[in-house]
Motif scaffolding. Structure first.
Motif, mmCIF file in Angstrom:
data_model
loop_
_atom_site.group_PDB
_atom_site.id
_atom_site.type_symbol
_atom_site.label_atom_id
_atom_site.label_comp_id
_atom_site.label_asym_id
_atom_site.label_seq_id
_atom_site.Cartn_x
_atom_site.Cartn_y
_atom_site.Cartn_z
ATOM 1 N N PHE A 106 13.292 -0.841 41.463
ATOM 2 C CA PHE A 106 14.495 -0.608 42.064
ATOM 3 C C PHE A 106 14.863 -1.481 43.075
ATOM 4 O O PHE A 106 13.889 -1.493 44.118
ATOM 5 C CB PHE A 106 14.735 0.869 42.561
ATOM 6 C CG PHE A 106 16.013 1.039 43.427
ATOM 7 C CD1 PHE A 106 17.279 0.499 43.340
ATOM 8 C CD2 PHE A 106 15.862 1.923 44.530
ATOM 9 C CE1 PHE A 106 18.199 0.520 43.983
ATOM 10 C CE2 PHE A 106 16.826 2.128 45.364
ATOM 11 C CZ PHE A 106 18.142 1.497 45.094
ATOM 12 N N HIS A 107 15.607 -2.578 42.962
ATOM 13 C CA HIS A 107 15.707 -3.646 44.077
ATOM 14 C C HIS A 107 17.046 -2.933 45.122
ATOM 15 O O HIS A 107 18.275 -2.688 44.498
ATOM 16 C CB HIS A 107 16.124 -4.838 43.583
ATOM 17 C CG HIS A 107 16.792 -5.795 44.414
ATOM 18 N ND1 HIS A 107 18.126 -6.333 44.506
ATOM 19 C CD2 HIS A 107 16.125 -6.383 45.568
ATOM 20 C CE1 HIS A 107 18.238 -7.067 45.506
ATOM 21 N NE2 HIS A 107 17.200 -7.335 45.957
ATOM 22 N N PHE A 108 16.814 -2.817 46.215
ATOM 23 C CA PHE A 108 17.520 -2.396 47.203
ATOM 24 C C PHE A 108 17.931 -3.521 48.253
ATOM 25 O O PHE A 108 17.163 -3.656 49.100
ATOM 26 C CB PHE A 108 17.399 -1.042 47.670
ATOM 27 C CG PHE A 108 18.452 -0.270 48.653
ATOM 28 C CD1 PHE A 108 19.562 -0.307 48.146
ATOM 29 C CD2 PHE A 108 18.156 0.491 49.703
ATOM 30 C CE1 PHE A 108 20.980 0.277 48.916
ATOM 31 C CE2 PHE A 108 18.828 1.069 50.465
ATOM 32 C CZ PHE A 108 20.334 1.089 49.640
ATOM 33 N N PRO B 173 20.510 -3.531 51.300
ATOM 34 C CA PRO B 173 21.521 -3.059 52.010
ATOM 35 C C PRO B 173 22.378 -4.043 52.586
ATOM 36 O O PRO B 173 21.849 -5.013 53.141
ATOM 37 C CB PRO B 173 20.617 -2.427 52.972
ATOM 38 C CG PRO B 173 19.717 -2.105 52.625
ATOM 39 C CD PRO B 173 19.138 -3.282 51.567
ATOM 40 N N GLY C 201 16.975 -7.798 50.575
ATOM 41 C CA GLY C 201 16.467 -6.388 50.510
ATOM 42 C C GLY C 201 15.051 -6.146 50.268
ATOM 43 O O GLY C 201 14.253 -6.896 50.572
ATOM 44 N N TYR D 20 12.117 -3.510 47.625
ATOM 45 C CA TYR D 20 12.026 -2.829 46.224
ATOM 46 C C TYR D 20 11.332 -1.407 46.566
ATOM 47 O O TYR D 20 10.029 -1.208 46.601
ATOM 48 C CB TYR D 20 10.913 -3.609 45.334
ATOM 49 C CG TYR D 20 11.597 -5.104 45.318
ATOM 50 C CD1 TYR D 20 12.178 -5.304 44.172
ATOM 51 C CD2 TYR D 20 11.250 -5.776 46.216
ATOM 52 C CE1 TYR D 20 12.765 -6.573 44.089
ATOM 53 C CE2 TYR D 20 11.891 -7.345 45.936
ATOM 54 C CZ TYR D 20 12.581 -7.498 44.930
ATOM 55 O OH TYR D 20 13.050 -8.766 44.788
ATOM 56 N N LEU E 88 22.119 8.259 44.985
ATOM 57 C CA LEU E 88 21.725 7.383 43.906
ATOM 58 C C LEU E 88 21.461 8.002 42.430
ATOM 59 O O LEU E 88 20.573 8.716 42.473
ATOM 60 C CB LEU E 88 21.213 6.312 44.247
ATOM 61 C CG LEU E 88 21.550 5.315 45.346
ATOM 62 C CD1 LEU E 88 20.333 4.303 45.700
ATOM 63 C CD2 LEU E 88 22.895 4.439 45.108
ATOM 64 N N SER F 190 19.505 -2.470 40.258
ATOM 65 C CA SER F 190 19.668 -3.179 41.862
ATOM 66 C C SER F 190 21.003 -2.535 42.338
ATOM 67 O O SER F 190 21.969 -2.481 41.670
ATOM 68 C CB SER F 190 19.850 -4.574 41.462
ATOM 69 O OG SER F 190 20.208 -5.395 42.710
ATOM 70 N N SER F 191 20.827 -2.388 43.772
ATOM 71 C CA SER F 191 22.282 -2.391 44.453
ATOM 72 C C SER F 191 23.228 -3.328 44.385
ATOM 73 O O SER F 191 24.394 -3.063 44.719
ATOM 74 C CB SER F 191 21.758 -1.884 45.848
ATOM 75 O OG SER F 191 21.422 -3.002 46.594
ATOM 76 N N THR G 124 28.658 -4.577 43.817
ATOM 77 C CA THR G 124 27.555 -4.444 45.119
ATOM 78 C C THR G 124 27.769 -3.415 45.998
ATOM 79 O O THR G 124 29.064 -3.252 46.574
ATOM 80 C CB THR G 124 27.576 -5.766 45.704
ATOM 81 O OG1 THR G 124 27.346 -6.874 44.733
ATOM 82 C CG2 THR G 124 26.455 -5.877 46.912
ATOM 83 N N LEU H 110 23.442 3.441 38.914
ATOM 84 C CA LEU H 110 22.911 2.304 38.636
ATOM 85 C C LEU H 110 22.425 2.521 37.240
ATOM 86 O O LEU H 110 21.634 3.358 37.057
ATOM 87 C CB LEU H 110 21.860 1.943 39.564
ATOM 88 C CG LEU H 110 22.230 1.923 41.093
ATOM 89 C CD1 LEU H 110 20.999 1.412 42.093
ATOM 90 C CD2 LEU H 110 23.329 1.110 41.487
#
Length: 356
Positions: free
Chosen positions: A171-173, A175, A227, A229, A262, A275-276, A291, A325
């Motif tokens: 999970f790539h986040f 913000p 971001g 992970y 999420l 990914s966000s 996004t 997601l």
């Protein structure tokens, strides 16, 4: 015009003016007056664009998402999408139908995620043969190895994981905050609640549009602005849901609390990446592009079924949002990498490849 709006989902009138006037000027070169008129290239000023917009509104092809004193924001209606599809496919002619079937067969045979119908329509309209399409997809996959290499680089340097396990899902986040013009230039910080492990994030404004702020980690002297992970786990133990609270502060005077629920949804066997920034290249069938961005803009939030509560005479904002997601291959991830850290890494990465 409607093809341009479809590509970006929503477009401001000022941006549409600039694009259409520049595009028509470029396309008019070397053409006669008759060709210019027949091809609809007689767009010379804002008034000409306004006429096109008025016609599209009368036909019900456009939706007005927002109106301000300075601008309007448009998106395509269902009728607009249908008009575009009819135009691109010559009214869904037999040649297009055969072409679409062949494209779907190719992606299935090569175990790629299916292309969106609009992508296939645009390839057909441009006269791309199946062989040309295969070459384009191969080129895109080659370019997207940059995405894989960069994500692996960040994961390796920040988490010490030099090689992801075969069944590891990530999970790539990233913000991201979008502020009103009057808030540009303020010092922004962020804290996140709900993470398995706390992480120190640095917030910068790396893009030409200074209304955007992006959180990243600091590696060396540079901030990644990409971001982090927070989840790297096998599929069978990957969480189905995660609740996070993003606490943004601007100059310690303005506070925005973004409550995020999420949902992680596995819809295919090829992808192990969330990914966000759910942006893919090329577009994939059934995969919504978006996004996750913190903003107090009511029109944007209403599109995302999010709501904002204002406290303390406009100094404290509270946003509540649910988002789903979907998993996809890391190599299809397409995100903005306009940072000095990425430029430095890319220069080093290409130099290493040349030595191989």
């Amino acid at each position: 015009m409607i093809s341009y709006i479809e590509s970006f989902k929503k477009v401001s009138e000022s941006r549409l003016n600039d694009h259409l006037i520049f595009w028509a000027k470029t396309e008019r070169k070397g053409k006669s007056k008759t060709e210019i008129k027949e091809q609809g290239l007689n767009i010379y000023n804002v008034s000409d664009v306004e006429s096109l917009i008025d016609t599209a509104l009368e036909r019900g092809e456009l939706l007005v998402l927002d109106i301000t004193e300075a601008d309007r924001t448009f998106s395509l209606s269902d009728d607009g999408k249908l008009s575009l599809a009819i135009f691109l496919t010559d009214n869904f002619c037999d040649a297009y139908k055969a072409y679409s079937i062949e494209v779907d067969a190719f992606t299935e045979e090569t175990k790629q995620l299916p292309l969106s119908k609009m992508t296939i329509m645009k390839y057909f309209y441009r006269g791309h043969s199946i062989n040309m399409l295969k070459e384009n997809l191969a080129l895109a996959n080659s370019s997207n190895t940059i995405s894989i290499a960069y994500h692996h680089h960040l994961i390796s340097n920040f988490y010490g994981i030099t090689s992801l396990e075969k069944d590891a899902c990530t999970f790539h986040f990233a913000p991201r905050l979008y502020v009103p013009p009057e808030w540009i230039g303020r010092k922004v910080t962020i804290e996140i609640e709900g993470l398995d492990e706390p992480v120190k994030l640095v917030v910068t404004s790396p893009y030409p549009n200074k209304r955007y702020y992006v959180a990243g980690v600091k590696l060396g002297r540079l901030n990644t602005a990409n971001g982090f992970y927070p989840v790297i786990k096998p599929r069978d133990s990957f969480p189905a849901h995660k609740e996070l609270l993003l606490r943004w502060k601007l100059d310690d005077e303005i506070r925005i609390d973004h409550h995020l629920k999420l949902n992680f949804k596995f819809t295919n066997s090829q992808g192990r990446f969330f990914s966000s920034e759910q942006q893919l290249l090329p577009d994939v069938a059934g995969m919504k592009k978006f996004t996750l961005t913190t903003t107090i803009d009511h029109s944007t939030l209403s599109e995302r079924n999010a709501r904002v509560i204002v406290h303390d005479i406009f100094n404290h904002y509270e946003i509540h949002e649910d988002a789903t997601l979907v998993n996809f291959p890391m190599e299809l991830h397409h995100s903005v990498k306009a940072t000095s850290y990425f430029s430095k890494w890319y220069k080093s990465w290409t130099a290493e490849k040349e030595l191989i």
